[in-house]
Scaffold this active site. Sequence first.
Site, mmCIF file in Angstrom:
data_model
loop_
_atom_site.group_PDB
_atom_site.id
_atom_site.type_symbol
_atom_site.label_atom_id
_atom_site.label_comp_id
_atom_site.label_asym_id
_atom_site.label_seq_id
_atom_site.Cartn_x
_atom_site.Cartn_y
_atom_site.Cartn_z
ATOM 1 N N GLU A 1 17.317 15.350 -50.363
ATOM 2 C CA GLU A 1 18.750 15.029 -50.271
ATOM 3 C C GLU A 1 19.222 15.586 -48.946
ATOM 4 O O GLU A 1 19.405 16.799 -48.798
ATOM 5 C CB GLU A 1 19.519 15.688 -51.423
ATOM 6 N N CYS B 1 27.663 16.742 -47.465
ATOM 7 C CA CYS B 1 26.747 15.715 -46.977
ATOM 8 C C CYS B 1 27.329 14.324 -47.156
ATOM 9 O O CYS B 1 27.063 13.423 -46.373
ATOM 10 C CB CYS B 1 25.430 15.825 -47.718
ATOM 11 N N LYS C 1 15.265 28.626 -54.696
ATOM 12 C CA LYS C 1 15.403 29.337 -53.419
ATOM 13 C C LYS C 1 16.709 28.872 -52.810
ATOM 14 O O LYS C 1 16.772 27.869 -52.092
ATOM 15 C CB LYS C 1 14.226 28.992 -52.513
ATOM 16 N N GLU D 1 26.068 13.986 -37.607
ATOM 17 C CA GLU D 1 26.757 14.681 -38.692
ATOM 18 C C GLU D 1 27.328 15.969 -38.105
ATOM 19 O O GLU D 1 26.577 16.830 -37.648
ATOM 20 C CB GLU D 1 25.745 15.005 -39.798
HETATM 21 P P1 NAD Z 1 18.861 23.780 -44.035
HETATM 22 O O1 NAD Z 1 17.867 22.692 -44.069
HETATM 23 O O2 NAD Z 1 18.885 24.669 -42.854
HETATM 24 O O3 NAD Z 1 18.666 24.753 -45.282
HETATM 25 C C1 NAD Z 1 18.577 24.272 -46.600
HETATM 26 C C2 NAD Z 1 17.649 25.182 -47.377
HETATM 27 O O4 NAD Z 1 16.354 25.089 -46.794
HETATM 28 C C3 NAD Z 1 18.048 26.652 -47.328
HETATM 29 O O5 NAD Z 1 17.734 27.251 -48.561
HETATM 30 C C4 NAD Z 1 17.160 27.198 -46.237
HETATM 31 O O6 NAD Z 1 16.907 28.579 -46.339
HETATM 32 C C5 NAD Z 1 15.894 26.387 -46.460
HETATM 33 N N1 NAD Z 1 15.058 26.327 -45.270
HETATM 34 C C6 NAD Z 1 15.460 26.361 -43.982
HETATM 35 N N2 NAD Z 1 14.379 26.343 -43.162
HETATM 36 C C7 NAD Z 1 13.285 26.278 -43.959
HETATM 37 C C8 NAD Z 1 11.888 26.243 -43.712
HETATM 38 N N3 NAD Z 1 11.398 26.278 -42.467
HETATM 39 N N4 NAD Z 1 11.062 26.168 -44.773
HETATM 40 C C9 NAD Z 1 11.538 26.113 -46.024
HETATM 41 N N5 NAD Z 1 12.852 26.182 -46.328
HETATM 42 C C10 NAD Z 1 13.712 26.246 -45.303
HETATM 43 O O7 NAD Z 1 20.250 23.089 -44.299
HETATM 44 P P2 NAD Z 1 21.661 23.781 -44.367
HETATM 45 O O8 NAD Z 1 22.098 24.005 -42.970
HETATM 46 O O9 NAD Z 1 21.626 24.938 -45.295
HETATM 47 O O10 NAD Z 1 22.534 22.646 -45.076
HETATM 48 C C11 NAD Z 1 23.217 21.681 -44.380
HETATM 49 C C12 NAD Z 1 22.511 20.344 -44.473
HETATM 50 O O11 NAD Z 1 22.276 19.980 -45.826
HETATM 51 C C13 NAD Z 1 23.353 19.238 -43.913
HETATM 52 O O12 NAD Z 1 22.574 18.430 -43.066
HETATM 53 C C14 NAD Z 1 23.805 18.449 -45.125
HETATM 54 O O13 NAD Z 1 24.089 17.123 -44.905
HETATM 55 C C15 NAD Z 1 22.668 18.631 -46.049
HETATM 56 N N6 NAD Z 1 23.102 18.454 -47.433
HETATM 57 C C16 NAD Z 1 22.679 17.356 -48.157
HETATM 58 C C17 NAD Z 1 23.121 17.152 -49.456
HETATM 59 C C18 NAD Z 1 22.685 15.953 -50.256
HETATM 60 O O14 NAD Z 1 22.780 15.986 -51.478
HETATM 61 N N7 NAD Z 1 22.216 14.883 -49.635
HETATM 62 C C19 NAD Z 1 23.961 18.073 -50.033
HETATM 63 C C20 NAD Z 1 24.365 19.160 -49.297
HETATM 64 C C21 NAD Z 1 23.911 19.356 -47.998
#
Ligand code: NAD
Length: 486
Positions: free
Chosen positions: A260, A294, A185, A389
């Site tokens: 992550e 991240c 997803k 962040e």
């Molecule tokens: P997000 O949590 O909003 O979304 C990530 C994924 O989760 C997307 O596919 C989104 O559609 C899904 N999602 C969102 N709400 C959901 C819900 N209620 N139920 C199930 N799935 C849901 O994050 P983002 O804004 O897309 O990404 C940015 C964040 O990701 C930053 O905080 C960044 O640090 C983190 N990140 C971490 C890593 C790592 O490896 N540690 C890598 C990249 C990004």
Amino acid sequence: MAERKAGVTGRHDQGRHRHWIDGKPVEPASGDYLPTVDPTTREPGDTMAAGSAPDVDRAVDAAAAAYPDWAGRPAAERSDVLHRVADAVAAHAGELMELERACTGKVPAQLRLEADMSAAYFRYYAGVLRAHHGRTIDHGAGALTYTRLEPYGVVAAITPWNLPLNQACRAIAPALAVGNAVVAKPSELTSASTVRLAALATDAGLPDGLLNVVTGTGPDVGTPLAGHPAVRRIAFTGSVATGRHLAAIAADRLVPLTLELGGKSPLVVFADADLDRAVAAAVSAVTANAGQVCSATTRLLVESSVHDEVVARVAEAVERLVPGRDFGPMITEAQYRKVLDHFADARAAGALPVTGGSAYDSGPAARGLYIRPTVYAGVHPDLRIAREEIFGPVLVSLPFTDEADALALADDTEYGLVASVWSGDTARGLRLAERIDAGQVAVNGGPLTVETPFGGFKQSGYGREKGLEALHEYAQIKTVSVALRQ
Ligand code: NAD
């Protein structure tokens, strides 16, 4: 099959991308499609299938049906297939990069890096698979005891928008290697490359049902996927808030998950460091995906005696950066606003940047969601810009007095994803590396690659992706013991 041989991509002529389920493109049950935007121009792009629970059910059913045969094959056979997927990703890198560029505005160097790493995940786990099995346990001549790495069955991989294909491959490759099937997803903002990956994998010989991609929003697809009774493991990359939500679902279902999450990682520079290289590392924290990474080391901690010099050099270097050539835009209007709000908040607290601190208001960059590379010098450690962040091209610097002070500042964060330490005294670099609370620490620019395990301490999450460790994350260990005496 004939349809696949003809190179079906999941994409309609009108620029609509369908789900990829059981080896073919599938219309969303809702019939609806979600928009995407090119953040370099704010113009609309392709549309993505708006998934919902019936699409999730269909994909999970396909995965559950597909994995037992796959898991029962010899490791060498699965390895051959994963090698072919790696070849396909490498051969179609240009096309995948263009899909990624269209919805992120990433610059060519960043796109190439991510495409190469995406292929490398499949190649690495294809190799690992041939050499890495369970172990035997010596119970003497009267018994044979050994362990097996067994798949969970259906794995859900929920990934974000910042390194879309790369993060999908990071979870999919080890999960498939162990014998699982995957329902991916991707972020609704950046799904096209992951759908195309699944089509390429099918063409490359990955059996139907092993890699399914259901696109759509988190609440409409991510939540039903995590809660589906046949999903036995969850890999999540994204924000702390969503991680907490999914961890609650996983806890209730007693299903393991990897989180992550975010970071506010330190880049620690001692006066005896190679300052040219340390300054270049600080600049790349701003340029790499415009800080939307991240693991970006956006807290620049510098020994007092060279603090002003290092900050001046970093500021001078980032002022030379060209938007659209050296770094890309923010992903969405909301992310763009969030960074600008941080600037306003810092201003209200009396903190002014030494450079940047605004969006572009003229020239081609003003059409897109570009933010000027920004450096705040000598900030108070309690300011929001020093603690949260930001996910933009923004560095904050803090001076430190000695090794103990550097360690205290480095750990003065709720996160613990990575740290970067620069010192001419390697022993001091290693001392700090061993004490900092972070999942990975690079000393003097040491490489962190597909082979090195990656994951967080503290609020940056738990579980490990990459390296041999990820193979174990996607496998459950079974012990088999046979008594050999009559
Ligand atoms: P997000 O949590 O909003 O979304 C990530 C994924 O989760 C997307 O596919 C989104 O559609 C899904 N999602 C969102 N709400 C959901 C819900 N209620 N139920 C199930 N799935 C849901 O994050 P983002 O804004 O897309 O990404 C940015 C964040 O990701 C930053 O905080 C960044 O640090 C983190 N990140 C971490 C890593 C790592 O490896 N540690 C890598 C990249 C990004």
